[in-house]
Design a protein around this motif. Structure first.
Motif, mmCIF file in Angstrom:
data_model
loop_
_atom_site.group_PDB
_atom_site.id
_atom_site.type_symbol
_atom_site.label_atom_id
_atom_site.label_comp_id
_atom_site.label_asym_id
_atom_site.label_seq_id
_atom_site.Cartn_x
_atom_site.Cartn_y
_atom_site.Cartn_z
ATOM 1 N N LEU A 55 0.825 -1.212 0.000
ATOM 2 C CA LEU A 55 0.000 0.000 0.000
ATOM 3 C C LEU A 55 0.856 1.258 0.000
ATOM 4 C CD1 LEU A 55 -2.807 -1.054 2.499
ATOM 5 C CD2 LEU A 55 -3.001 -0.774 0.036
ATOM 6 N N GLN A 56 2.090 1.128 0.412
ATOM 7 C CA GLN A 56 3.007 2.272 0.376
ATOM 8 C C GLN A 56 3.841 2.271 -0.909
ATOM 9 O OE1 GLN A 56 5.036 1.434 4.067
ATOM 10 N NE2 GLN A 56 3.820 2.920 5.190
ATOM 11 N N GLY A 57 3.546 1.345 -1.811
ATOM 12 C CA GLY A 57 4.293 1.263 -3.066
ATOM 13 C C GLY A 57 5.675 0.651 -2.903
ATOM 14 N N GLN B 274 -9.513 -3.587 -3.528
ATOM 15 C CA GLN B 274 -8.410 -2.692 -3.173
ATOM 16 C C GLN B 274 -7.589 -2.317 -4.407
ATOM 17 O OE1 GLN B 274 -6.044 -4.060 0.180
ATOM 18 N NE2 GLN B 274 -6.298 -1.962 0.819
ATOM 19 N N LYS B 275 -7.229 -1.049 -4.480
ATOM 20 C CA LYS B 275 -6.383 -0.612 -5.596
ATOM 21 C C LYS B 275 -4.937 -0.586 -5.121
ATOM 22 C CE LYS B 275 -9.699 1.907 -8.326
ATOM 23 N NZ LYS B 275 -10.299 3.186 -8.632
ATOM 24 N N ILE B 276 -4.087 -1.168 -5.911
ATOM 25 C CA ILE B 276 -2.672 -1.234 -5.531
ATOM 26 C C ILE B 276 -1.953 -0.030 -6.125
ATOM 27 C CG2 ILE B 276 -0.546 -2.621 -5.712
ATOM 28 C CD1 ILE B 276 -2.745 -3.915 -4.007
ATOM 29 N N PRO B 277 -1.293 0.769 -5.302
ATOM 30 C CA PRO B 277 -0.588 1.941 -5.843
ATOM 31 C C PRO B 277 0.625 1.531 -6.681
ATOM 32 C CG PRO B 277 -0.103 1.681 -3.516
ATOM 33 C CD PRO B 277 -1.115 0.644 -3.853
ATOM 34 N N HIS B 278 1.152 2.502 -7.402
ATOM 35 C CA HIS B 278 2.346 2.246 -8.213
ATOM 36 C C HIS B 278 3.483 1.742 -7.319
ATOM 37 C CE1 HIS B 278 5.480 2.766 -11.144
ATOM 38 N NE2 HIS B 278 6.159 3.504 -10.280
ATOM 39 N N GLN B 279 4.098 0.656 -7.748
ATOM 40 C CA GLN B 279 5.174 0.058 -6.948
ATOM 41 C C GLN B 279 6.531 0.579 -7.433
ATOM 42 O OE1 GLN B 279 4.515 -2.233 -4.270
ATOM 43 N NE2 GLN B 279 2.486 -1.386 -4.678
ATOM 44 N N HIS B 280 7.324 1.035 -6.469
ATOM 45 C CA HIS B 280 8.653 1.572 -6.818
ATOM 46 C C HIS B 280 9.682 0.446 -6.802
ATOM 47 C CE1 HIS B 280 7.148 5.632 -6.455
ATOM 48 N NE2 HIS B 280 6.508 5.224 -5.369
ATOM 49 N N ALA C 153 0.789 -3.553 -12.621
ATOM 50 C CA ALA C 153 0.538 -2.195 -13.108
ATOM 51 C C ALA C 153 -0.350 -2.216 -14.350
ATOM 52 C CB ALA C 153 1.866 -1.509 -13.412
ATOM 53 N N ILE D 64 -2.608 7.581 5.616
ATOM 54 C CA ILE D 64 -2.939 8.060 4.262
ATOM 55 C C ILE D 64 -2.438 9.501 4.196
ATOM 56 C CG2 ILE D 64 -4.839 8.601 2.677
ATOM 57 C CD1 ILE D 64 -6.295 6.175 4.027
#
Lengths: 463, 358
Positions: A96-98, A230-236, A372, B138
């Motif tokens: 969730l924090q990418g 749940q939407k998964i944020p962009h992963q770094h 992605a 958040i």
């Protein structure tokens, strides 16, 4: 050592095959070993008869790669196995924090540190463990009993405690505890049924646990992912991992203790061992937790299989030590007897772990690209479809043929998977510990070791 | 001490009894093995179980502060707690206040921090970001600066015993008990329901009586006493270990009710203390299982065993901790966010002051 090139080639084959195979949700090395052994039954030339260690090198490569690689389906695809289930919560935090890639690599580094631990502890395996086993062997049932009691007692209320009366407060707070106890009791009951009067064809042997574990952990997680939307944020994807020696030490220690507990104690998985060791070391940091679970998993899976290679002359009864499904599956074919074989197989472990670590990075990167591009829910649906197909065709794969009997067996295992999925959903919906599901294996083992198995089986009418 | 530490210690104490170890051994002739040694662990964790799973829900509080999750007012929250403190100051009677978490959805919570400022004698509430159940904040979800901080100056002076700020986010909130001490300063008791009636040797004794009776009826009067004794010792070792911390316990409740202070040797959450006791428990259990085995596997004498297996390994562990251990403490993310908010408030105040001139 003769045939070392063949052994090395088989080790590489096992590692590489596992490295890509175990990215797929619900494929466990125990099930895959069943398929390979079934194929070997049809094609005897698969492993050279004059070099039995090739078989073990192949599967050791596979076990090591599974220990490191199963982070991917657990974390990125939301389909954990029985050992990786504890990685999911902090793992999803990272997602969730990418920072899913970072978390995956942390578990990978943990895995390498786990191999280091196994190297350090090897002399202990030869000289202290056999003695320890004589002391602890007769007491195994109550040690498992202690673990069971601790699993149940150490879960705390999660309700907000709001309410006009004490009863409303208590009821709200105890919802998750009741759910935990119910999950534990029902899982234990299902374990008794499976161990004593299973619906799974007897030929499946250890693979009989596949539909149960897949239902309890993988399918339930996938259903949860589908429902939660749940939407998964962009992963770094980072070039470096933020990790210092102190964090490594703090993650290493509980991971090693937990993994070793799980490797040695029957019915205890890496997740449970890691949980107990985490409490013992009282570490709260997420990075430490994620890494310690990486250590624990590898020490558990690899260490369990490695125990099989301790030459039996170190043991007083000369019988050696068999822990885990892999040792039991392969035990009938060959029993390593030389210290040289232990050292050789440990070489395989080192090579396999290094390759698996590199593959973890590679596989995580393309999975992140996949996440992605493809909506996470669709990915969950696809994973679910793969899991169901895998489970349905497992009897056919083990038999090496498709006929009406194996198709009926496929329906039976799907039925078992559905029941265990329902059980696996209770902890997800009521926020209790998922480790309660492990009662499916730990309770029957504990009770039968204590000698209460037969009376209980009769009492339940399963005899 | 942590739950596992009490649990392991209880099992270790149980292992000192030869009949119990014999009954537990699988080589026992004439029937299934006993789980009697588990009883030590079970009763070892029992006092905290009674507190956290039962006791806290029976404790009534005079003030219940249940903020609106959608529009929380930190000022009202600070005033609520402050009024409880003032009531305790005015009436000379203890006053309890229960804080509740702010649940915003199935998986979302509003985080806030409670701080008792001993220098300014103020109750400070800072509202932080919305967090998930995994406690992931958040970003950008914190309220605007004017709705973020609440302060209330109390009538008396604080004598802070619980100095750390409390972060409230998921699941449950803390309860405080406020009372005036002999010097007229305000004391803050954190979790007043914890380590009171449940942490009493008398209660432990009373709870071991049913164990003795049930075990005697099931296994015979000649051996039932051992079950009761192990249950009591498991319970007692928990209370004794808790005395090493700050909080202590009501050791002789209901004869003497007030909670006594601990020896302040280390905090209950200290990882090194917990690990040392867990490890020592394992070493003790192994020692006892070996010496009570039909044929002991190792024949080291007691001193040698504990020197090689306990003292030297723990010495090595603490040397590593001493050399490489943490220097200083790491604050919780919520506390860091609170400190940033308070620092920003101070900066704004100073900026206004400087703009306004003398």
């Amino acid at each position: 050592m003769e045939h070392w090139i063949e052994i090395l080639m088989y080790a590489l084959a096992g590692t590489l095959l596992g490295g890509f195979l175990f990215v797929v949700p619900s494929i466990h090395f125990l099930n895959f070993s069943g398929v390979i052994i079934a194929i070997w039954g049809h094609y005897h030339g698969l492993f050279p008869a004059d070099a039995p260690l090739t078989l073990f090198a192949f599967f050791m490569g596979m076990v090591v790669s599974f220990g490191i690689m199963n982070t991917i389906p657990s974390m990125f695809l939301g389909a954990p196995d029985e050992s990786a289930v504890f990685v999911v919560l902090p793992g999803s935090k990272y997602m969730l924090q990418g920072k899913g890639y970072e978390a995956a690599m942390l578990t990978g580094i943990g895995g390498l540190l786990g191999i280091l631990f196994l190297a350090i502890i090897s002399p202990f395996f030869f000289f202290a463990l056999p003695k320890l086993h004589v002391i602890l062997g007769p007491h195994m049932h109550w040690i498992l009993g202690l673990i069971i009691i601790y699993m149940l007692m150490s879960e705390w209320p999660k309700g907000t405690g709001k309410g006009e009366t004490w009863w409303i407060k208590l009821k709200g707070a105890w919802a998750n505890l009741f759910a935990g106890i119910a999950t534990f009791g029902l899982s234990a009951f299902m374990g008794f049924l499976i161990f004593n009067r299973t619906m799974v064809p007897a030929k499946m042997g250890f693979q009989g646990l596949l539909p149960i574990f897949v239902g309890l952990f993988a399918v339930s997680s996938l259903i949860s992912s589908i429902l939660s939307k749940q939407k998964i944020p962009h992963q770094h994807i980072t070039d470096t991992i933020d990790l210092d020696y102190k964090t490594m030490w703090k993650g290493w220690m509980p991971g090693c203790i937990g993994g070793f507990l799980a490797a040695y104690l029957p019915g205890v998985t890496g997740g449970i061992g890691g949980l107990i060791a985490g409490h013992a070391c009282a570490q709260r940091d997420d990075r430490i937790f994620v890494m310690s679970q990486g250590v624990s998993k590898v020490v558990y899976y690899t260490g369990q299989f490695l125990l099989f290679f301790i030459p039996s002359y170190f043991f007083l009864n000369g019988a050696g030590l068999k822990r885990g499904g892999m040792a039991i599956n392969l035990g009938p074919f060959y029993k390593p007897t030389l210290l040289q074989e232990y050292v050789f197989i440990f070489g395989v472990v080192v090579i396999a772990s290094c390759i698996s670590y590199l593959l973890l990075s590679f596989n995580s990167k393309w999975i992140i690209k996949l996440i992605a591009k493809v909506p996470y829910q669709k990915l969950s649906y696809a994973s679910l479809a793969i899991v169901v197909v895998m489970v349905f065709f497992m009897p056919a794969m083990l038999e090496g043929t498709i006929n009406s009997a194996v198709l009926i067996a496929g329906v039976q295992v799907i039925g078992i998977m559905c029941v265990s999925t329902c059980l696996g959903l209770i902890p997800i919906f009521y926020h209790c510990r998922r480790s309660n599901c492990m009662a499916v294996i730990i309770v029957p083992i504990c009770i039968s070791m204590a000698g209460y198995g037969p009376p209980l089986v009769n009492l339940l009418g399963l005899g | 001490m942590k739950g596992l530490t009490h649990f392991m210690s209880g099992a270790a104490v149980a292992s000192f009894f030869l009949p119990a170890v014999k009954m537990a051994g699988a080589e026992r002739i004439g029937g299934a093995s006993s789980f009697i040694l588990c009883l030590g662990g079970l009763f070892g964790i029992m006092p905290d179980t009674m507190d956290f799973k039962m006791g806290q829900f029976f404790t009534k509080s005079e003030y219940e502060i249940d903020p609106d999750p959608m529009d929380p007012s930190p000022q009202e929250m600070a005033e609520g707690l402050g009024k409880a403190l003032d009531q305790a100051y005015d009436t000379n009677l203890p006053v309890k206040a229960q804080m509740y978490p702010m649940r915003m959805g199935a998986d979302l919570w509003r985080q806030y921090v409670i701080n008792f400022d001993g220098e300014a004698n103020e109750v400070v509430i800072v509202i932080n970001e919305i967090v998930t159940t995994s406690q992931v904040p958040i970003l950008g979800s914190e309220p605007p600066p004017e709705k973020r901080i609440g302060r209330y100056k109390i009538k008396g002076k604080f004598n802070i015993t619980h100095g750390r700020p409390s972060v409230v986010d998921i699941m449950s909130g803390p309860m405080y008990s406020f009372f005036k001490n002999d010097d007229g300063d305000m004391e803050i008791e954190f979790l007043p329901w914890h380590r009171t009636w449940s942490h009493s040797y008398v209660l432990g004794l009373m709870m071991s009586i049913p164990v003795w009776l049930i075990a005697s009826m099931a296994a015979g009067w000649h051996i039932g006493w051992l079950y009761g004794l192990i249950a009591f010792l498991g319970f007692a070792v928990h209370l004794t270990e808790d005395l090493t911390g700050h909080m202590g316990g009501s050791l002789l409740w209901p004869i003497i009710k007030p909670r006594c202070n601990g020896l302040n040797l280390f905090k209950a959450s200290n990882p090194h203390a917990n690990f040392s006791i867990d490890y020592a428990s394992v070493v003790i259990i192994l020692f006892n299982l070996n010496r009570f085995a039909p044929v002991p596997m190792f024949t080291l004498n007691t001193f040698e065993y504990f020197l090689y297996c306990l003292i030297i390994p723990l010495g090595a562990y603490f040397s590593i901790v001493k050399i490489f251990g943490e220097k200083g403490k790491k604050a919780k993310a919520g506390v860091v966010a609170m400190e940033k908010a308070l620092a920003r408030e101070e900066l704004e105040y100073e900026a206004e002051e400087s703009m306004g001139g003398d």
